[in-house]
Write a protein that holds these residues in place. Structure first.
Motif, PDB file in Angstrom:
ATOM      1  N   LEU A  85       0.852  -1.188   0.000  1.00 33.05           N
ATOM      2  CA  LEU A  85       0.000   0.000   0.000  1.00 33.05           C
ATOM      3  C   LEU A  85       0.887   1.237   0.000  1.00 33.05           C
ATOM      4  CD1 LEU A  85      -2.433  -1.031   2.920  1.00 33.05           C
ATOM      5  CD2 LEU A  85      -2.649  -1.592   0.484  1.00 33.05           C
ATOM      6  N   ASP A  86       0.564   2.224  -0.817  1.00 29.42           N
ATOM      7  CA  ASP A  86       1.328   3.462  -0.812  1.00 29.42           C
ATOM      8  C   ASP A  86       0.505   4.557  -1.472  1.00 29.42           C
ATOM      9  OD1 ASP A  86       4.523   3.981  -0.220  1.00 29.42           O
ATOM     10  OD2 ASP A  86       3.667   5.455  -1.596  1.00 29.42           O
ATOM     11  N   LEU A  87       0.677   5.779  -0.983  1.00 30.55           N
ATOM     12  CA  LEU A  87      -0.072   6.916  -1.532  1.00 30.55           C
ATOM     13  C   LEU A  87       0.607   7.537  -2.748  1.00 30.55           C
ATOM     14  CD1 LEU A  87      -1.478   9.174   1.344  1.00 30.55           C
ATOM     15  CD2 LEU A  87      -2.717   8.270  -0.626  1.00 30.55           C
ATOM     16  N   ASN A  88       1.914   7.350  -2.874  1.00 28.45           N
ATOM     17  CA  ASN A  88       2.663   8.022  -3.929  1.00 28.45           C
ATOM     18  C   ASN A  88       2.460   7.312  -5.269  1.00 28.45           C
ATOM     19  OD1 ASN A  88       4.887   8.686  -5.726  1.00 28.45           O
ATOM     20  ND2 ASN A  88       5.803   9.729  -3.996  1.00 28.45           N
ATOM     21  N   PRO A  89       1.859   7.992  -6.263  1.00 30.27           N
ATOM     22  CA  PRO A  89       1.576   7.316  -7.538  1.00 30.27           C
ATOM     23  C   PRO A  89       2.840   6.866  -8.268  1.00 30.27           C
ATOM     24  CG  PRO A  89       1.091   9.672  -7.696  1.00 30.27           C
ATOM     25  CD  PRO A  89       1.344   9.383  -6.253  1.00 30.27           C
ATOM     26  N   GLN A  90       3.938   7.626  -8.130  1.00 31.88           N
ATOM     27  CA  GLN A  90       5.181   7.228  -8.791  1.00 31.88           C
ATOM     28  C   GLN A  90       5.756   5.959  -8.167  1.00 31.88           C
ATOM     29  OE1 GLN A  90       4.677  10.548  -7.792  1.00 31.88           O
ATOM     30  NE2 GLN A  90       4.124  11.210  -9.861  1.00 31.88           N
ATOM     31  N   SER A  91       5.687   5.877  -6.838  1.00 37.23           N
ATOM     32  CA  SER A  91       6.172   4.676  -6.155  1.00 37.23           C
ATOM     33  C   SER A  91       5.342   3.454  -6.547  1.00 37.23           C
ATOM     34  CB  SER A  91       6.125   4.869  -4.634  1.00 37.23           C
ATOM     35  OG  SER A  91       7.006   5.881  -4.221  1.00 37.23           O
ATOM     36  N   VAL A  92       4.041   3.630  -6.591  1.00 38.13           N
ATOM     37  CA  VAL A  92       3.148   2.530  -6.950  1.00 38.13           C
ATOM     38  C   VAL A  92       3.416   2.065  -8.377  1.00 38.13           C
ATOM     39  CG1 VAL A  92       0.737   1.916  -7.374  1.00 38.13           C
ATOM     40  CG2 VAL A  92       1.365   3.157  -5.287  1.00 38.13           C
ATOM     41  N   ALA A  93       3.545   3.005  -9.305  1.00 37.30           N
ATOM     42  CA  ALA A  93       3.794   2.653 -10.706  1.00 37.30           C
ATOM     43  C   ALA A  93       5.132   1.934 -10.858  1.00 37.30           C
ATOM     44  CB  ALA A  93       3.768   3.912 -11.574  1.00 37.30           C
ATOM     45  N   ALA A  94       6.161   2.418 -10.145  1.00 36.84           N
ATOM     46  CA  ALA A  94       7.474   1.789 -10.238  1.00 36.84           C
ATOM     47  C   ALA A  94       7.438   0.363  -9.706  1.00 36.84           C
ATOM     48  CB  ALA A  94       8.510   2.617  -9.476  1.00 36.84           C
ATOM     49  N   LEU A  95       6.793   0.165  -8.559  1.00 35.27           N
ATOM     50  CA  LEU A  95       6.756  -1.168  -7.958  1.00 35.27           C
ATOM     51  C   LEU A  95       5.937  -2.133  -8.812  1.00 35.27           C
ATOM     52  CD1 LEU A  95       7.548  -3.071  -5.765  1.00 35.27           C
ATOM     53  CD2 LEU A  95       5.828  -2.032  -4.257  1.00 35.27           C
ATOM     54  N   ARG A  96       4.841  -1.650  -9.377  1.00 35.46           N
ATOM     55  CA  ARG A  96       4.073  -2.503 -10.298  1.00 35.46           C
ATOM     56  C   ARG A  96       4.929  -2.899 -11.493  1.00 35.46           C
ATOM     57  NH1 ARG A  96      -1.582   0.964 -10.121  1.00 35.46           N
ATOM     58  NH2 ARG A  96      -2.490  -0.058  -8.285  1.00 35.46           N
ATOM     59  N   GLY A  97       5.741  -1.948 -11.978  1.00 32.74           N
ATOM     60  CA  GLY A  97       6.635  -2.251 -13.088  1.00 32.74           C
ATOM     61  C   GLY A  97       7.663  -3.302 -12.722  1.00 32.74           C
ATOM     62  N   HIS A  98       8.200  -3.245 -11.501  1.00 32.65           N
ATOM     63  CA  HIS A  98       9.177  -4.241 -11.061  1.00 32.65           C
ATOM     64  C   HIS A  98       8.545  -5.635 -11.024  1.00 32.65           C
ATOM     65  CE1 HIS A  98      11.349  -0.701 -10.295  1.00 32.65           C
ATOM     66  NE2 HIS A  98      11.204  -0.607  -8.993  1.00 32.65           N
ATOM     67  N   LEU A  99       7.323  -5.708 -10.503  1.00 33.94           N
ATOM     68  CA  LEU A  99       6.637  -7.003 -10.431  1.00 33.94           C
ATOM     69  C   LEU A  99       6.396  -7.564 -11.837  1.00 33.94           C
ATOM     70  CD1 LEU A  99       4.092  -6.144  -7.597  1.00 33.94           C
ATOM     71  CD2 LEU A  99       5.985  -7.768  -7.419  1.00 33.94           C
ATOM     72  N   THR A 100       6.054  -6.686 -12.767  1.00 33.58           N
ATOM     73  CA  THR A 100       5.866  -7.119 -14.154  1.00 33.58           C
ATOM     74  C   THR A 100       7.180  -7.617 -14.743  1.00 33.58           C
ATOM     75  OG1 THR A 100       4.033  -5.576 -14.475  1.00 33.58           O
ATOM     76  CG2 THR A 100       5.142  -6.393 -16.450  1.00 33.58           C
ATOM     77  N   THR A 101       8.261  -6.880 -14.512  1.00 30.82           N
ATOM     78  CA  THR A 101       9.576  -7.285 -15.007  1.00 30.82           C
ATOM     79  C   THR A 101       9.964  -8.667 -14.486  1.00 30.82           C
ATOM     80  OG1 THR A 101      10.327  -4.995 -15.170  1.00 30.82           O
ATOM     81  CG2 THR A 101      12.031  -6.689 -15.001  1.00 30.82           C
ATOM     82  N   LEU A 102       9.616  -8.932 -13.220  1.00 28.98           N
ATOM     83  CA  LEU A 102       9.943 -10.218 -12.595  1.00 28.98           C
ATOM     84  C   LEU A 102       8.937 -11.307 -12.943  1.00 28.98           C
ATOM     85  CD1 LEU A 102      10.894  -8.777  -9.096  1.00 28.98           C
ATOM     86  CD2 LEU A 102      12.486  -9.827 -10.736  1.00 28.98           C
ATOM     87  N   ASP A 103       7.908 -10.957 -13.727  1.00 30.93           N
ATOM     88  CA  ASP A 103       6.837 -11.890 -14.078  1.00 30.93           C
ATOM     89  C   ASP A 103       6.210 -12.491 -12.815  1.00 30.93           C
ATOM     90  OD1 ASP A 103       5.159 -13.187 -15.857  1.00 30.93           O
ATOM     91  OD2 ASP A 103       6.464 -14.942 -16.042  1.00 30.93           O
ATOM     92  N   CYS A 104       6.009 -11.604 -11.833  1.00 34.25           N
ATOM     93  CA  CYS A 104       5.469 -12.019 -10.539  1.00 34.25           C
ATOM     94  C   CYS A 104       3.976 -11.720 -10.482  1.00 34.25           C
ATOM     95  CB  CYS A 104       6.196 -11.284  -9.408  1.00 34.25           C
ATOM     96  SG  CYS A 104       5.512 -11.624  -7.774  1.00 34.25           S
ATOM     97  N   THR A 105       3.181 -12.753 -10.259  1.00 37.76           N
ATOM     98  CA  THR A 105       1.731 -12.589 -10.188  1.00 37.76           C
ATOM     99  C   THR A 105       1.210 -12.677  -8.753  1.00 37.76           C
ATOM    100  OG1 THR A 105       1.415 -14.959 -10.532  1.00 37.76           O
ATOM    101  CG2 THR A 105       1.408 -13.549 -12.493  1.00 37.76           C
ATOM    102  N   THR A 106       2.100 -12.884  -7.775  1.00 34.34           N
ATOM    103  CA  THR A 106       1.670 -13.035  -6.383  1.00 34.34           C
ATOM    104  C   THR A 106       1.842 -11.753  -5.577  1.00 34.34           C
ATOM    105  OG1 THR A 106       3.844 -13.938  -5.843  1.00 34.34           O
ATOM    106  CG2 THR A 106       2.079 -15.516  -6.317  1.00 34.34           C
ATOM    107  N   GLY A 107       2.342 -10.691  -6.225  1.00 40.01           N
ATOM    108  CA  GLY A 107       2.460  -9.403  -5.569  1.00 40.01           C
ATOM    109  C   GLY A 107       1.492  -8.401  -6.154  1.00 40.01           C
ATOM    110  N   GLN A 108       0.874  -7.594  -5.299  1.00 36.35           N
ATOM    111  CA  GLN A 108      -0.051  -6.553  -5.723  1.00 36.35           C
ATOM    112  C   GLN A 108       0.298  -5.246  -5.025  1.00 36.35           C
ATOM    113  OE1 GLN A 108      -3.991  -7.987  -4.761  1.00 36.35           O
ATOM    114  NE2 GLN A 108      -4.241  -8.903  -6.787  1.00 36.35           N
ATOM    115  N   VAL A 109       0.000  -4.130  -5.676  1.00 37.28           N
ATOM    116  CA  VAL A 109       0.245  -2.811  -5.096  1.00 37.28           C
ATOM    117  C   VAL A 109      -0.992  -1.954  -5.309  1.00 37.28           C
ATOM    118  CG1 VAL A 109       1.857  -0.894  -4.922  1.00 37.28           C
ATOM    119  CG2 VAL A 109       2.643  -3.073  -5.867  1.00 37.28           C
ATOM    120  N   GLN A 110      -1.434  -1.275  -4.257  1.00 30.79           N
ATOM    121  CA  GLN A 110      -2.587  -0.388  -4.353  1.00 30.79           C
ATOM    122  C   GLN A 110      -2.189   1.021  -3.940  1.00 30.79           C
ATOM    123  OE1 GLN A 110      -6.181  -1.770  -2.465  1.00 30.79           O
ATOM    124  NE2 GLN A 110      -5.740  -3.925  -2.940  1.00 30.79           N
ATOM    125  N   GLN A 111      -2.650   1.999  -4.714  1.00 31.72           N
ATOM    126  CA  GLN A 111      -2.407   3.391  -4.369  1.00 31.72           C
ATOM    127  C   GLN A 111      -3.519   3.854  -3.447  1.00 31.72           C
ATOM    128  OE1 GLN A 111      -1.948   6.143  -7.657  1.00 31.72           O
ATOM    129  NE2 GLN A 111      -2.325   7.894  -6.292  1.00 31.72           N
TER     130      GLN A 111
END
Length: 198
Positions: A85-111
């Motif tokens: 969970l995080d309020l910062n949209p840039q942090s959320v977008a970056a972390l979602r991008g990392h999970l995509t890069t890692l092909d990880c489907t078990t991690g989620q991020v909510q703004q």
């Protein structure tokens, strides 16, 4: 991994390194943000040594995800799922991008605002919770109270806190037992074990 003073030469971001597990030594950039204070590698390594028996298969909640280092490290080491969970949209977008890069489907991020989320959303019990909020905003104690009162914690959950004051002064729920603590610079690091009877 310490937050630099002033404006860093690389434009206001930083880098995190996953220490161990399936993504060991992978590095990711993250954007700077208000109150962001990434946990130093050596502290993160100590923490995950403490948590080693409890990571595999754990359901993880990172209430103030920031750089995402704790969430990614947990998943790398075998956590079953993780929610950041995080309020910062840039942090959320970056972390979602990392999970995509890692092909990880078990991690989620909510703004979202963490306290509002804990107060208003249907609770799912988590085995491990990370609480590393911005300092001097009175976020830690209310987050801990909501975790306990609203049913967000498994019966023997572990909760990691970073705070600007000593763990004994935090006023955390009475059924949380202090397992380990350390201090690095002006930051206190503490790991708590939830016991029955809260």
């Amino acid at each position: 991994m310490r937050k630099p003073s002033g404006k860093p030469a690389h434009g206001g971001g930083g880098q995190l390194r996953i220490i161990a597990g399936q993504w060991r030594s992978r590095r990711f950039a993250f954007p700077d943000g208000p109150g962001l204070r990434p946990t130093p590698d050596r502290v993160r390594e100590t923490l995950f040594n403490w948590l080693a028996p409890h990571i595999e298969g754990a359901r993880v909640l990172d209430c103030f995800a920031g750089s995402g280092a704790m969430l990614l490290e947990s998943l790398s080491r075998g956590a079953a799922s993780a929610l950041g969970l995080d309020l910062n949209p840039q942090s959320v977008a970056a972390l979602r991008g990392h999970l995509t890069t890692l092909d990880c489907t078990t991690g989620q991020v909510q703004q979202v605002d963490a306290l509002r989320h804990l107060e208003s959303q249907p609770a799912t019990p988590f085995d491990l919770v990370f609480l590393d909020p911005p300092f001097h905003q009175n976020l830690l104690a209310p987050a801990c109270a909501l975790l306990e009162e609203r049913g967000w914690l498994a019966s023997r959950a572990w909760v990691y806190c970073e705070s600007e004051t000593a763990p004994s002064a935090l006023g955390l729920p009475g059924n949380w037992r202090l397992h380990r603590e350390k201090k690095a610079g002006q930051v206190y690091y503490s790991l708590w074990e939830r016991t029955q009877g809260g």
